[in-house]
Design a protein around this motif. Structure first.
Motif: not given
Length: 316
Positions: A61-66, A92-93, A97-98
């Protein structure tokens, strides 16, 4: 029956009502972006267990929406921050690699931060019974300024008082009357009453390691874990746990297997001295009450058996 869980906002508000730390009264600032490398996990982390599948779902989800919901952090020195709430989002972040994440920054002491983190953790829908028990005890320890062991001891004393099992030099002084904080914490969390917690949750902390671990991972219901814990032989207990997990045994099926283990153990112990002594005592008790004394033929046989027994004993 468990009470309905309250939202984090409701719980935090009620939890800090009496007294409310000044820093907790301050209005929350708007979310802002902060470099992920400036955020650090606290030394004391309420959350210990993460469902790998759910975490991977969040990563996707984080990959797709942050990050959709800001993390809660408190400022440290040198423009560094400590995470207060949102560890799954933080992990997850990091995995995707955010470079930056949205955060809400609040001025909190170490104790206040831990309390809020505990409250946040206790509101999770996927909370397992072990985490729940440990989290509540930590929360009470902070509020009462006691150690977790001291809180556990006090809860048992309160429970015994309520149930009438008072053993005190001064029975007129009740611990339960002196601890309104305990009731207020359970009311604010909305999980269950403190008496139910003592009866059904505290015993989980004394489970054998393998059962406690399976319970923590959410692999088995706590009622099943408690039943399996009654098997004292370690190898038999571990084998039963493995069967319960692999075959998805129901509680009644687990109890049937435990009964079977007891029957098998009794059969294997027939030749042991302790079993022989028990049988001898039982036979003697039954013989005194039977009508064997009124039957001449049975008396004759009994005399023969008694003579053999006397001879056997004299040899020893």
């Amino acid at each position: 029956m468990a009470q309905k869980r309250k939202s984090l906002d409701e719980s935090a508000l009620e939890f800090f009502k009496s007294p409310i730390p000044e820093s907790a009264e301050a209005p929350a600032k708007a979310a802002e972006l902060v470099a992920l490398e400036l955020i650090h996990l606290p030394k004391q982390q309420p959350r210990r267990y993460f469902d790998a599948r759910k975490l991977q779902s969040l990563v996707q989800s984080v990959k797709e929406h942050g990050i959709l919901e800001p993390l809660l952090v408190r400022p440290l020195s040198d423009k560094q921050y400590e995470l207060v709430a949102g560890e799954r989002r933080y992990r997850a972040a990091k995995e995707v690699n955010l470079s930056q994440v949205p955060v809400v920054i609040r001025e909190l002491s170490e104790s206040e931060a831990l309390q809020l983190a505990l409250v946040e953790n206790l509101q999770r829908e996927d909370l397992n019974p072990v985490e729940e028990t440990e989290g509540v005890l930590q929360l009470l320890a902070l509020k009462l300024s006691l150690t977790v062991d001291e809180v556990t001891s006090r809860l048992y004393r309160m429970y015994n008082e309520v149930k009438g099992n008072v053993n005190s030099a001064n029975p007129n002084v009740r611990v339960s009357d002196q601890d309104p904080t305990v009731q207020s914490v359970f009311d604010s969390l909305g999980l269950m009453g403190w008496e139910s917690f003592v009866k059904n949750r505290l015993p989980l902390l004394n489970l054998p390691p393998e059962l406690k671990e399976a319970l923590s991972r959410g692999e088995i219901a706590y009622t099943k874990a408690q039943a399996i814990a009654r098997v004292k032989d370690e190898q038999e207990r571990k084998a039963l746990l493995e069967a319960a997990l692999n075959e998805n045994l129901s509680l009644s099926q687990i109890k049937e297997r435990i009964a079977s283990l007891k029957d098998k153990s009794a059969d294997n112990n027939e030749g042991e001295p302790s079993s022989l002594r028990s049988r001898m005592a039982t036979a003697y008790t039954k013989a005194k009450k039977s009508k064997i004394w009124e039957d001449p033929k049975k008396q004759k046989r009994l005399k023969k058996l008694l003579a053999e027994l006397e001879a056997l004993v004299s040899e020893g």
